[in-house]
Write a protein that holds these residues in place. Structure first.
Motif, PDB file in Angstrom:
ATOM      1  N   LEU A 170       0.847  -1.192   0.000  1.00  0.00           N
ATOM      2  CA  LEU A 170       0.000   0.000   0.000  1.00  0.00           C
ATOM      3  C   LEU A 170       0.883   1.242   0.000  1.00  0.00           C
ATOM      4  CD1 LEU A 170      -2.947   1.112   0.310  1.00  0.00           C
ATOM      5  CD2 LEU A 170      -2.550   1.078   2.779  1.00  0.00           C
ATOM      6  N   GLN A 171       0.730   2.085  -1.007  1.00  0.00           N
ATOM      7  CA  GLN A 171       1.527   3.304  -1.116  1.00  0.00           C
ATOM      8  C   GLN A 171       0.641   4.458  -1.554  1.00  0.00           C
ATOM      9  OE1 GLN A 171       4.573   2.180  -3.962  1.00  0.00           O
ATOM     10  NE2 GLN A 171       5.974   1.592  -2.326  1.00  0.00           N
ATOM     11  N   ARG A 172       0.920   5.633  -1.003  1.00  0.00           N
ATOM     12  CA  ARG A 172       0.151   6.817  -1.392  1.00  0.00           C
ATOM     13  C   ARG A 172       0.827   7.445  -2.613  1.00  0.00           C
ATOM     14  NH1 ARG A 172      -3.946   9.662   1.320  1.00  0.00           N
ATOM     15  NH2 ARG A 172      -3.534   8.738   3.355  1.00  0.00           N
ATOM     16  N   THR A 173       0.553   6.884  -3.764  1.00  0.00           N
ATOM     17  CA  THR A 173       1.199   7.300  -5.006  1.00  0.00           C
ATOM     18  C   THR A 173       0.451   8.417  -5.728  1.00  0.00           C
ATOM     19  OG1 THR A 173      -0.048   5.607  -6.212  1.00  0.00           O
ATOM     20  CG2 THR A 173       2.137   4.989  -5.402  1.00  0.00           C
ATOM     21  N   GLY A 174      -0.825   8.608  -5.395  1.00  0.00           N
ATOM     22  CA  GLY A 174      -1.690   9.420  -6.243  1.00  0.00           C
ATOM     23  C   GLY A 174      -2.062   8.621  -7.492  1.00  0.00           C
ATOM     24  N   TRP A 175      -3.064   9.121  -8.225  1.00  0.00           N
ATOM     25  CA  TRP A 175      -3.334   8.494  -9.516  1.00  0.00           C
ATOM     26  C   TRP A 175      -3.725   9.549 -10.526  1.00  0.00           C
ATOM     27  CZ3 TRP A 175      -7.789   5.703 -12.008  1.00  0.00           C
ATOM     28  CH2 TRP A 175      -9.042   6.234 -11.672  1.00  0.00           C
ATOM     29  N   LEU A 176      -3.519   9.201 -11.794  1.00  0.00           N
ATOM     30  CA  LEU A 176      -3.561  10.166 -12.877  1.00  0.00           C
ATOM     31  C   LEU A 176      -4.766   9.909 -13.768  1.00  0.00           C
ATOM     32  CD1 LEU A 176      -1.445  12.408 -13.588  1.00  0.00           C
ATOM     33  CD2 LEU A 176      -0.567  10.858 -15.339  1.00  0.00           C
ATOM     34  N   LYS A 177      -5.525  10.962 -14.022  1.00  0.00           N
ATOM     35  CA  LYS A 177      -6.623  10.885 -14.982  1.00  0.00           C
ATOM     36  C   LYS A 177      -6.210  11.713 -16.188  1.00  0.00           C
ATOM     37  CE  LYS A 177     -11.649  11.033 -15.254  1.00  0.00           C
ATOM     38  NZ  LYS A 177     -12.898  11.192 -14.485  1.00  0.00           N
ATOM     39  N   ALA A 178      -5.945  11.052 -17.304  1.00  0.00           N
ATOM     40  CA  ALA A 178      -5.318  11.703 -18.452  1.00  0.00           C
ATOM     41  C   ALA A 178      -6.322  11.953 -19.574  1.00  0.00           C
ATOM     42  CB  ALA A 178      -4.167  10.838 -18.979  1.00  0.00           C
ATOM     43  N   TYR A 179      -6.196  13.121 -20.216  1.00  0.00           N
ATOM     44  CA  TYR A 179      -7.090  13.544 -21.299  1.00  0.00           C
ATOM     45  C   TYR A 179      -6.267  13.748 -22.565  1.00  0.00           C
ATOM     46  CZ  TYR A 179     -10.096  14.537 -17.311  1.00  0.00           C
ATOM     47  OH  TYR A 179     -10.831  14.431 -16.154  1.00  0.00           O
ATOM     48  N   ARG A 180      -6.789  13.260 -23.684  1.00  0.00           N
ATOM     49  CA  ARG A 180      -6.041  13.331 -24.935  1.00  0.00           C
ATOM     50  C   ARG A 180      -6.200  14.679 -25.645  1.00  0.00           C
ATOM     51  NH1 ARG A 180      -6.603   7.313 -27.717  1.00  0.00           N
ATOM     52  NH2 ARG A 180      -5.963   6.129 -25.867  1.00  0.00           N
ATOM     53  N   SER A 181      -7.192  15.455 -25.256  1.00  0.00           N
ATOM     54  CA  SER A 181      -7.417  16.745 -25.914  1.00  0.00           C
ATOM     55  C   SER A 181      -7.873  17.775 -24.883  1.00  0.00           C
ATOM     56  CB  SER A 181      -8.477  16.620 -27.010  1.00  0.00           C
ATOM     57  OG  SER A 181      -9.755  16.347 -26.446  1.00  0.00           O
ATOM     58  N   GLU A 182      -7.700  19.043 -25.235  1.00  0.00           N
ATOM     59  CA  GLU A 182      -8.185  20.122 -24.371  1.00  0.00           C
ATOM     60  C   GLU A 182      -9.707  20.071 -24.262  1.00  0.00           C
ATOM     61  OE1 GLU A 182      -6.834  22.365 -22.498  1.00  0.00           O
ATOM     62  OE2 GLU A 182      -4.711  22.043 -22.967  1.00  0.00           O
ATOM     63  N   ALA A 183     -10.370  19.688 -25.350  1.00  0.00           N
ATOM     64  CA  ALA A 183     -11.835  19.609 -25.329  1.00  0.00           C
ATOM     65  C   ALA A 183     -12.305  18.573 -24.312  1.00  0.00           C
ATOM     66  CB  ALA A 183     -12.362  19.279 -26.717  1.00  0.00           C
ATOM     67  N   ALA A 184     -11.654  17.410 -24.277  1.00  0.00           N
ATOM     68  CA  ALA A 184     -12.034  16.372 -23.316  1.00  0.00           C
ATOM     69  C   ALA A 184     -11.793  16.846 -21.888  1.00  0.00           C
ATOM     70  CB  ALA A 184     -11.244  15.102 -23.592  1.00  0.00           C
ATOM     71  N   PHE A 185     -10.718  17.575 -21.677  1.00  0.00           N
ATOM     72  CA  PHE A 185     -10.425  18.110 -20.347  1.00  0.00           C
ATOM     73  C   PHE A 185     -11.486  19.125 -19.925  1.00  0.00           C
ATOM     74  CE2 PHE A 185      -8.317  21.484 -17.827  1.00  0.00           C
ATOM     75  CZ  PHE A 185      -8.011  20.746 -16.693  1.00  0.00           C
ATOM     76  N   LEU A 231       6.326   2.669 -14.624  1.00  0.00           N
ATOM     77  CA  LEU A 231       5.100   3.433 -14.374  1.00  0.00           C
ATOM     78  C   LEU A 231       4.891   3.411 -12.869  1.00  0.00           C
ATOM     79  CD1 LEU A 231       2.683   4.860 -15.854  1.00  0.00           C
ATOM     80  CD2 LEU A 231       1.446   2.711 -15.549  1.00  0.00           C
ATOM     81  N   THR A 232       4.719   4.577 -12.248  1.00  0.00           N
ATOM     82  CA  THR A 232       4.751   4.643 -10.790  1.00  0.00           C
ATOM     83  C   THR A 232       3.386   4.756 -10.131  1.00  0.00           C
ATOM     84  OG1 THR A 232       5.079   7.038 -10.852  1.00  0.00           O
ATOM     85  CG2 THR A 232       7.054   5.668 -10.807  1.00  0.00           C
ATOM     86  N   ARG A 233       2.336   4.944 -10.923  1.00  0.00           N
ATOM     87  CA  ARG A 233       0.993   5.093 -10.352  1.00  0.00           C
ATOM     88  C   ARG A 233      -0.046   4.671 -11.386  1.00  0.00           C
ATOM     89  NH1 ARG A 233       3.516   9.603 -10.718  1.00  0.00           N
ATOM     90  NH2 ARG A 233       3.457  10.060  -8.484  1.00  0.00           N
ATOM     91  N   PRO A 234      -1.266   4.318 -10.960  1.00  0.00           N
ATOM     92  CA  PRO A 234      -2.327   3.995 -11.925  1.00  0.00           C
ATOM     93  C   PRO A 234      -2.678   5.207 -12.783  1.00  0.00           C
ATOM     94  CG  PRO A 234      -2.902   3.215  -9.727  1.00  0.00           C
ATOM     95  CD  PRO A 234      -1.715   4.099  -9.565  1.00  0.00           C
ATOM     96  N   VAL A 235      -3.018   4.925 -14.048  1.00  0.00           N
ATOM     97  CA  VAL A 235      -3.379   5.973 -15.010  1.00  0.00           C
ATOM     98  C   VAL A 235      -4.701   5.594 -15.666  1.00  0.00           C
ATOM     99  CG1 VAL A 235      -2.727   7.169 -17.132  1.00  0.00           C
ATOM    100  CG2 VAL A 235      -0.958   6.545 -15.468  1.00  0.00           C
ATOM    101  N   LEU A 236      -5.678   6.485 -15.574  1.00  0.00           N
ATOM    102  CA  LEU A 236      -6.931   6.325 -16.311  1.00  0.00           C
ATOM    103  C   LEU A 236      -6.808   7.096 -17.613  1.00  0.00           C
ATOM    104  CD1 LEU A 236      -9.916   5.673 -16.783  1.00  0.00           C
ATOM    105  CD2 LEU A 236     -10.503   7.607 -15.315  1.00  0.00           C
TER     106      LEU A 236
END
Length: 423
Positions: free
Chosen positions: A135-150, A288-293
Motif C-alpha cells: 500500500l503506497q500513497r502514489t496518487g493516480w492520474l486521470k489523463a485527457y487526450r485533448s483540451e476539449a475532453a479536459f 510506471l509509478t501510479r495507476p493511469v486512467l
C-alpha cells in the motif's frame, strides 16, 4: 450436524473478509462462506486504487451526450449486450434517472465520508495482515487526450474541489516529467494527490484471509445455496454444509442480488463485467509509478510491480456467467501498446470478473427491511477494494448495536428495491 456461530458472512472478497475480521475483533464467533475461487473475486482483478476522490458515480450527467455512442457500442468505456438489457430494466431506469447534476452532487456528498475513511482503514488492515509494503500513497492520474475532453470534465473538478479533494492539473510537459513511461502525448491530466494504490490486490486479499484464520475465524468453502430465516436466527446452506447463526451479512459482491432475491428482495442492481491482462514493460522503459486512467481509451493502466502492467478494460453489461467477450480488453491492449512500451502478454487468457453495481453508484449497507438479523454489504461497484476495510468496520458496528463512524443512511437498502422514481 450444522455448525453454529454468532454470525455468518457470505462472501470472501475484500468487503466480506473485512467484515469477518472486524466482527472477530468485536468478539463474535464468525463463519465465512465463500466458494474459495480467488481469481473469480472482483478484488483480485482490481486496479488497486484507494482514492478519497472516488465520489463520482458512473451515472454522470455527461451520459446524455455520450448516449448515442454507447447505444452503438462505439465508446470503449461501455459495451452493451442487448439480449441482457431486459433483465436489468429496473437498474437501467434508475441509472438514467440518476444521471443528473443534482443527483451526482448528492451522491458525492454521501460517498465522501466513506472514501475519506478508506485509506486509513486500509493502513490499519494492511499493518495487521503484514502487507503494508503493498500500500503506497502514489496518487493516480486521470489523463485527457485533448483540451476539449479536459474542459468537458469541468463539473467533476468543481465537485471534487468543493469537497476539498486535492488534485493538481498538469500539461503535456508536466505529465511527461511525472510519468516518463507514458509515450503518448496527453494534452492534460488531473493528478489526485491523496490517492493510494495497492500493488497486486489479490495478494492483499490472501493476506487478509490468513489474518482471519489467525484470529480463529472459520470458513465454509462452497457457494451459498439458501439463506433460511428461523425462529432463533438463520440457517445458511452451502455446498459444503450448513451453519446456524443469529445474524448474517450478505457481502457476496455481484452474486448478492440473486441471493437476496430468494428472500423476496428485488434490488435494482447489475453485474458490471470487466477484464484485465498483464504485460511486461520494455526493459529500457522507465517504470510506471501510479495507476493511469486514459479517458480516451476508457481503460486503466496500473503497475503491479516487477515491471508488470495491468491493463483494465471498461464496463461490459452482460449476464454474469455469459461467455467472455474480449472486444474491450483487446481494444484497451492495443491502446496501451501505443501509450507504454510493452512486451507481449503475460497471461494466456484475459481475466474476467463482475463488479456489483448499483445505478446511483452507492453501495448497499444496512439492515434488511423485512428480516431481523440480516445485514447487506454489497454493491460497491468500482470502489469495493478501496472501501472494503471501512465497510467492514461499519458492518461490525451495525451488528453489535454501535453507531458507525461513517453515516450510512444514504446507503440504505430500501432505495433500490422496486422501480425507481424517475422524477
Amino acid at each position: 450436524m450444522d455448525e453454529t456461530a454468532d454470525i455468518v458472512v457470505v462472501g470472501g472478497g475484500m468487503v466480506g473478509l473485512a467484515c469477518a475480521i472486524a466482527l472477530k475483533d468485536r468478539g463474535l464467533d464468525v463463519v465465512l462462506c465463500d466458494p474459495g475461487e480467488a481469481r473469480a473475486r472482483t478484488s483480485y482483478g482490481n486496479a488497486g486504487v484507494v482514492s478519497r476522490g472516488s465520489i463520482l458515480p458512473m451515472s454522470s450527467p455527461a451520459l446524455w451526450g455520450k448516449l448515442p455512442a454507447y447505444l452503438r457500442n462505439a465508446d470503449r468505456g461501455l459495451r452493451l449486450h442487448y439480449s441482457h438489457l431486459p433483465r436489468i430494466l429496473p437498474y437501467t431506469a434508475h441509472f438514467l434517472a440518476s444521471a443528473r447534476a443534482s443527483r451526482w452532487r448528492r451522491a458525492a456528498a454521501a460517498l465522501l465520508p466513506l472514501t475519506s475513511a478508506a485509506y486509513p482503514a486500509h493502513e490499519r488492515l494492511a499493518a495487521r495482515a503484514g502487507t503494508s509494503e503493498r500500500l503506497q500513497r502514489t496518487g493516480w492520474l486521470k489523463a485527457y487526450r485533448s483540451e476539449a475532453a479536459f474542459k468537458a470534465a469541468a463539473l467533476e473538478r468543481e465537485i471534487l474541489s468543493g469537497h476539498g479533494v486535492a488534485f493538481d492539473i498538469l500539461d503535456t510537459a508536466g505529465i511527461r516529467d511525472l510519468e516518463p513511461a507514458l509515450v503518448r502525448p496527453y494534452a492534460r491530466a488531473m493528478l489526485l494527490t491523496e490517492t493510494g494504490s495497492v500493488r497486486e490486490p489479490g495478494r492483499l486479499v490472501e493476506a487478509c484471509e490468513a489474518l482471519f484464520a489467525g484470529l480463529g475465524g472459520k470458513r465454509l468453502r462452497g457457494s451459498v445455496e439458501r439463506l433460511a430465516p428461523e425462529a432463533e436466527g438463520w440457517r445458511v446452506v452451502t455446498e459444503a454444509g450448513a451453519v446456524r447463526a443469529k445474524q448474517v451479512v450478505l457481502a457476496a459482491g455481484a452474486a448478492s442480488g440473486a441471493i437476496a432475491r430468494t428472500l423476496g428482495y428485488r434490488f435494482a442492481v447489475a453485474a458490471e463485467r470487466g477484464y484485465h491482462r498483464h504485460y511486461a514493460l520494455h526493459p529500457d522503459s522507465p517504470p510506471l509509478t501510479r495507476p493511469v486512467l486514459d479517458t480516451g481509451a476508457g481503460s486503466i493502466l496500473s503497475p503491479m510491480g516487477d515491471h508488470r502492467i495491468r491493463v483494465l478494460s471498461g464496463v461490459e453489461l452482460n449476464a454474469r456467467h455469459a461467455e467472455p467477450d474480449h472486444t474491450q480488453i483487446e481494444a484497451a491492449s492495443r491502446e496501451a501498446a501505443e501509450t507504454l512500451r510493452l512486451g507481449g502478454p503475460l497471461d494466456n487468457e484475459p481475466w474476467l470478473g463482475s463488479r456489483p453495481s448499483t445505478p446511483d453508484g452507492m453501495p448497499v449497507i444496512g439492515p434488511a427491511p423485512r428480516h431481523k438479523g440480516l445485514l447487506f454489504a454489497f454493491g460497491h461497484g468500482h470502489i469495493g477494494l478501496s472501501t472494503g476495510p471501512i465497510t467492514g468496520e461499519i458492518v461490525a458496528d451495525l451488528a453489535t448495536g454501535r453507531k458507525p463512524a461513517v453515516p450510512v443512511a444514504p446507503f440504505a437498502p430500501e432505495r433500490l428495491l422496486g422501480w425507481p422514481r424517475l422524477l
